[in-house]
Design an enzyme around this catalytic site. Structure first.
Site, PDB file in Angstrom:
ATOM      1  N   GLU A 252      43.315  42.839  37.833  1.00 43.99           N
ATOM      2  CA  GLU A 252      43.241  41.680  36.964  1.00 43.99           C
ATOM      3  C   GLU A 252      44.602  41.023  36.937  1.00 43.99           C
ATOM      4  OE1 GLU A 252      39.336  42.559  36.263  1.00 43.99           O
ATOM      5  OE2 GLU A 252      40.417  40.730  35.781  1.00 43.99           O
ATOM      6  N   ASP A 253      44.661  39.823  36.352  1.00 48.80           N
ATOM      7  CA  ASP A 253      45.946  39.159  36.172  1.00 48.80           C
ATOM      8  C   ASP A 253      46.804  39.974  35.223  1.00 48.80           C
ATOM      9  OD1 ASP A 253      44.458  35.873  36.046  1.00 48.80           O
ATOM     10  OD2 ASP A 253      45.100  37.097  37.729  1.00 48.80           O
ATOM     11  N   VAL A 254      48.095  39.776  35.331  1.00 50.39           N
ATOM     12  CA  VAL A 254      49.002  40.590  34.530  1.00 50.39           C
ATOM     13  C   VAL A 254      48.846  40.312  33.034  1.00 50.39           C
ATOM     14  CG1 VAL A 254      50.924  38.959  34.656  1.00 50.39           C
ATOM     15  CG2 VAL A 254      51.389  41.403  34.455  1.00 50.39           C
TER      16      VAL A 254
ATOM     17  N   LYS B  40      38.330  33.055  33.722  1.00 50.61           N
ATOM     18  CA  LYS B  40      39.059  31.934  33.120  1.00 50.61           C
ATOM     19  C   LYS B  40      38.459  30.617  33.582  1.00 50.61           C
ATOM     20  CE  LYS B  40      43.421  34.431  32.895  1.00 50.61           C
ATOM     21  NZ  LYS B  40      44.784  34.555  33.429  1.00 50.61           N
TER      22      LYS B  40
END
Lengths: 187, 333
Positions: free
Chosen positions: B161-163, B291
């Site tokens: 996943e994104d940070v 998102k």
């Protein structure tokens, strides 16, 4: 717990408590009076990953009240349609290469006026917005998001230099203020 | 030991020191509570001392071999300071060390799941994302004993996943490959068995499966520009297996091919917060850009929450609730 009576809700846009999608990821750059045409201002949204989204600035004639868009065309010349742009692979081969003055599309308005939108940045054309072909009003309703014109990927080496010929948000606002003053001055 | 080389590998300097992680977590808390900025080199210093008896125990055998390295000093809480241990390890002859290390084993790491707790975890520059997200490791099998010298390992996870996205629930499966462990004691039989166990693609295969084929559950905090009531979001609960088309999001378009991906939002559950916020739980096909499903990515993900509700929507928070691949099997406590 008593239930609340149904209160008709006015659909007024709220002041966002958080920065918008555009505010968070993009820097706004402007080019005013593109190709010498007065007020034909473009807004380039530059993402932190260097991708640029070409949009119309709020001061562009097409976005002024009273203007109706009849149609939009990506056929910029007999041999070239931006719709034919095909990119493939991670390195986006096959993309049409754009210079600053390269035309992206033509907007035809009901009052007979015709506007050409230019790229304003050098780079590979990734895609043009096909949604505005089917529903041109989106361009006027949401020019900074759904109503974008095109997505351009500048060369890696040029990703900083492309903004050299462009105005910052502040500089653009000054230009607009000067115009209004000049207009009221002479009227 | 074995293993296929994975593309994501970590060097010694990429491993986050516990004290750094501790500072990253506590500094913002102090800053907020006291209303002051944090300065790592300020005139006001707070010393925090931790004791860990288990670690100290591990070092006892060093004192037996090399007593003169561990002379008690007035100010030291324990004789087993980092410097002293390093000195001793450098001094000790390998044979002597091995005799004592026999009782410690590097067990096979079949699988562990990592859990990212702190969303505000700052990402040190140049750290691979994998390291940034590892704050706590629950070991499914045994423990890793680092015999004084750090060996390199490869980190391989089931998707990422994104940070700025938290990983909650049961965590996300990942495996650690130990590359050239330094003088761990094994019989060749033990090694063969380990090779079998780990090399068989079932383990690695399941993990990679998680990336592509399985579903994931997310929880998102959504903002809307228009004021909404509960009834405005109820319809989302009834939508099942919604097909969405996602063009490569602009934020990754510089490094991914331009394409349209069809994904399925299996189900959604809404929790009304206030006129401009609600929580959305979604179960989606792996590979869905959440998102972009919320804010629409300039209309390039269709349909999206904004278009479904006829509002401008944005995402304020995103958590991964679970990665629904039933592996590794949970340990009974």
């Amino acid at each position: 717990m008593a239930t609340q009576p149904e209160v008709p809700v006015a659909t007024v846009a709220a002041e966002p408590a958080v920065p918008s999608l555009v505010d968070r990821y993009f820097t706004r750059w402007y080019k005013a009076d593109v190709k010498g045409k007065p007020c034909e201002d473009h807004c380039i949204l530059q993402h932190s990953n260097r991708i640029c989204v070409i949009t119309l600035a709020g001061s562009h004639p097409v976005l002024q009240s009273g203007k109706t868009i009849k149609s939009i065309s990506y056929q910029i010349s007999t041999n070239c349609s931006r719709l034919q742009n095909k990119v493939s692979g991670k390195f986006k081969r096959g993309a049409q290469f754009l210079t600053e003055l390269a035309p992206l599309c033509k907007i035809y308005c009901s009052d007979g006026e015709e506007y050409t939108i230019s790229s304003c940045v050098r780079g590979r054309l990734m895609e043009v917005n096909e949604n505005i072909l089917h529903k041109p009003s989106i361009l006027q309703e949401k020019p900074s998001t759904e109503g974008y014109i095109a997505v351009v990927l500048p060369k890696f080496e040029e990703s900083k230099s492309i903004t050299e010929g462009l105005l910052t948000q502040k500089q653009y606002e000054e230009v607009v203020v000067k115009r209004t003053r000049a207009a009221t001055g002479t009227s | 030991m074995l293993f296929r080389k994975q593309s994501l590998s970590l060097g010694r300097n990429d491993i986050v020191q516990l004290k750094e992680a501790y500072k990253w977590i506590t500094h913002p808390l102090f800053s907020e509570e006291l209303g002051v900025p944090i300065d790592g080199k300020s005139l006001f210093e707070v010393s925090v001392v931790f004791a860990h008896p288990e670690t100290v125990e591990d070092c006892h055998f060093l004192r037996a071999i090399c007593p003169d390295c561990f002379k008690p000093a007035k100010n030291k809480q324990s004789v087993f300071t980092r410097m002293a241990v390093m000195k001793a390890l450098n001094k000790i002859k390998e044979e002597d060390f091995l005799n004592f290390v026999v009782q410690y084993h590097v067990w096979n790491i079949a699988a562990v799941k990592f859990i990212l707790f702190c969303r505000q975890f700052p990402c040190p520059p140049n750290s691979p994302k994998a390291v940034c997200t590892v704050l706590e490791i629950e070991c499914a099998h045994g423990a890793v004993f680092v015999a004084g010298k750090i060996f390199s390992f490869n980190f391989s996870s089931s998707g990422r996943e994104d940070v700025d996205v938290r990983t909650l629930g049961n965590g996300r499966p990942f495996a650690i490959e130990l590359v050239n462990p330094h003088r761990a004691h094994f019989t060749s039989q033990e090694i063969k068995e380990l090779q079998q166990k780990i090399n068989n693609s079932e383990a690695i295969g399941h993990m990679k499966e998680g990336e592509e084929e399985k579903t994931k559950t997310y929880s998102a905090l959504i903002w809307t520009n228009k004021a909404i009531q509960r009834k405005d979001i109820e319809f989302l609960d009834d939508i099942k297996d919604l097909k969405i088309d996602q063009k490569t999001p602009l934020r990754v378009l510089h490094r991914r091919p331009l394409a349209v991906r069809t994904r399925i939002i299996h189900s959604m559950e809404t929790h009304y917060v206030d006129e401009h916020h609600f929580r959305l739980y979604l179960k989606t096909q792996a590979g869905t850009y959440i998102k972009e499903f919320v804010h629409g990515d300039f209309g390039r993900t269709r349909p999206n929450i904004g278009s479904l509700m006829d509002v401008t929507a944005d995402i304020l928070e995103l958590d991964v609730e679970s990665v629904d691949v039933d592996w590794p099997p949970a340990l009974d406590d």
